[in-house]
Motif scaffolding. Sequence first.
Motif, PDB file in Angstrom:
ATOM      1  N   VAL A   1       0.774  -1.296  -0.074  1.00  0.00           N
ATOM      2  CA  VAL A   1      -0.004   0.073   0.011  1.00  0.00           C
ATOM      3  C   VAL A   1       0.949   1.168  -0.050  1.00  0.00           C
ATOM      4  N   THR A   2       0.607   2.171  -0.790  1.00  0.00           N
ATOM      5  CA  THR A   2       1.287   3.418  -0.917  1.00  0.00           C
ATOM      6  C   THR A   2       0.712   4.268  -0.015  1.00  0.00           C
ATOM      7  N   ILE A   3       1.176   4.779   1.034  1.00  0.00           N
ATOM      8  CA  ILE A   3       0.500   5.437   2.248  1.00  0.00           C
ATOM      9  C   ILE A   3       0.248   6.896   1.753  1.00  0.00           C
ATOM     10  N   ARG A   4      -0.914   7.202   1.841  1.00  0.00           N
ATOM     11  CA  ARG A   4      -1.118   8.920   1.564  1.00  0.00           C
ATOM     12  C   ARG A   4      -0.469   9.440   2.973  1.00  0.00           C
ATOM     13  N   PRO A   5      -0.231  10.832   2.574  1.00  0.00           N
ATOM     14  CA  PRO A   5       0.481  11.635   3.829  1.00  0.00           C
ATOM     15  C   PRO A   5      -0.557  11.750   5.240  1.00  0.00           C
ATOM     16  N   THR A   6      -2.034  11.841   4.685  1.00  0.00           N
ATOM     17  CA  THR A   6      -3.045  12.050   5.619  1.00  0.00           C
ATOM     18  C   THR A   6      -3.303  10.780   6.490  1.00  0.00           C
ATOM     19  N   LEU A   7      -2.855   9.566   5.993  1.00  0.00           N
ATOM     20  CA  LEU A   7      -2.795   8.438   6.952  1.00  0.00           C
ATOM     21  C   LEU A   7      -1.825   8.071   7.886  1.00  0.00           C
ATOM     22  N   ALA A   8      -0.515   8.263   7.524  1.00  0.00           N
ATOM     23  CA  ALA A   8       0.485   8.200   8.485  1.00  0.00           C
ATOM     24  C   ALA A   8       1.663   9.299   8.215  1.00  0.00           C
ATOM     25  N   LEU A   9       1.759  10.246   7.543  1.00  0.00           N
ATOM     26  CA  LEU A   9       2.650  11.116   7.198  1.00  0.00           C
ATOM     27  C   LEU A   9       2.412  12.317   7.473  1.00  0.00           C
ATOM     28  N   GLY A  10       1.520  12.610   8.438  1.00  0.00           N
ATOM     29  CA  GLY A  10       1.295  13.950   8.630  1.00  0.00           C
ATOM     30  C   GLY A  10       1.768  14.595   9.742  1.00  0.00           C
ATOM     31  N   GLY A  11       2.882  15.205   9.623  1.00  0.00           N
ATOM     32  CA  GLY A  11       3.488  15.824  10.840  1.00  0.00           C
ATOM     33  C   GLY A  11       2.697  17.180  11.048  1.00  0.00           C
ATOM     34  N   TRP A  12       2.708  17.506  12.350  1.00  0.00           N
ATOM     35  CA  TRP A  12       2.193  18.833  12.842  1.00  0.00           C
ATOM     36  C   TRP A  12       2.613  19.427  14.094  1.00  0.00           C
ATOM     37  N   THR A  13       2.081  20.684  14.438  1.00  0.00           N
ATOM     38  CA  THR A  13       2.502  21.224  15.675  1.00  0.00           C
ATOM     39  C   THR A  13       1.117  22.336  15.973  1.00  0.00           C
ATOM     40  N   ALA A  14       0.812  22.125  17.144  1.00  0.00           N
ATOM     41  CA  ALA A  14      -0.241  22.926  17.871  1.00  0.00           C
ATOM     42  C   ALA A  14      -0.072  23.733  18.835  1.00  0.00           C
ATOM     43  N   PHE A  15      -0.383  25.109  18.809  1.00  0.00           N
ATOM     44  CA  PHE A  15      -0.030  26.172  19.554  1.00  0.00           C
ATOM     45  C   PHE A  15      -1.584  26.506  20.501  1.00  0.00           C
ATOM     46  N   LYS A  16      -1.411  26.627  21.622  1.00  0.00           N
ATOM     47  CA  LYS A  16      -2.586  26.942  22.599  1.00  0.00           C
ATOM     48  C   LYS A  16      -2.041  27.995  23.410  1.00  0.00           C
TER      49      LYS A  16
END
Length: 295
Positions: A60-75
């Motif tokens: 399976v070619t993994i879509r970024p939104t399945l398991a390659l979605g790095g992120w940062t969240a500011f609160k």
Amino acid sequence: MRGVYVLAICAVTTIGGAASAQEIDWKKVDEAIGRSAAVSGDVHRYGFPRSDLTVTLDGVTIRPTLALGGWTAFKPAHGGAMVMGDLVLLETEINPVMAKLIENGIEITAVHNHVLRGNPATFYMHIGGHGDPVKLATAIRTGLAESKTPLTPPAAPASQPAIDLDTGQLDQIIGAKGQANGGVYQFGVPRRDPVTESGMQLAPAGPMGVATAIGFQPTGGGKAAITGDFVLTADEVNPVIKALRSNGIEVTAVHSHMLNEQPRLFFLHFWANDDAVKLAKGLRAALDKTASAKS
């Protein structure tokens, strides 16, 4: 995954001075980190998908939104901002990125795998910090520049890829309303009780990385590749492992993402590629072993 997922940290590290929450100039934060935020309540979340990588797992070619979605969240927090994040890195990128983040005052709270057998192998670096949000954003971008993570925001697609699954049935089984994102059908299931870090409630739970994240990527014929992570207390870990394995879902990692959260949490990652409805029922059986919020 925590492109839903997306998953999540926050530790307290002072970086420079800090304005009050009301005085945060989010436009300057956007400029420092190099893209616009998705805003949920008072949380500003920035996605860093590894669209530069072609990762395959069991064919399976993994879509970024399945398991390659790095992120940062500011609160907003404690007179400045708290930041949490999960950066997707290749093995050769881990130490250069870590060195630059540490040099600029960001804390590393976990480094580990989420899936197994991926080619190339990907690793996930969870980070945290507290202080001036512009300085935090600058530090994170400086760290990411040591990797090949695309630093220019991706162009908005003309249309979302079709989700060739019975999403209404998946919603009914999981007990939550999913959403399509980049060819993946994603769920975020928060825990029933609040989660705090350094005295701050991590809410909304999904954007802050403390909701169970589930993604379905269609693989044809009603099948889907699934991955994500369950957010668990210690006494829930083994009941969930048994529920997943008895339903043909592989457990690929169990570990922490944060350092000072209350209650103490563990994050359990999983993988399967099979009939989507069958897998949804297995995931629901596992969710039933947790203190999850009912929608």
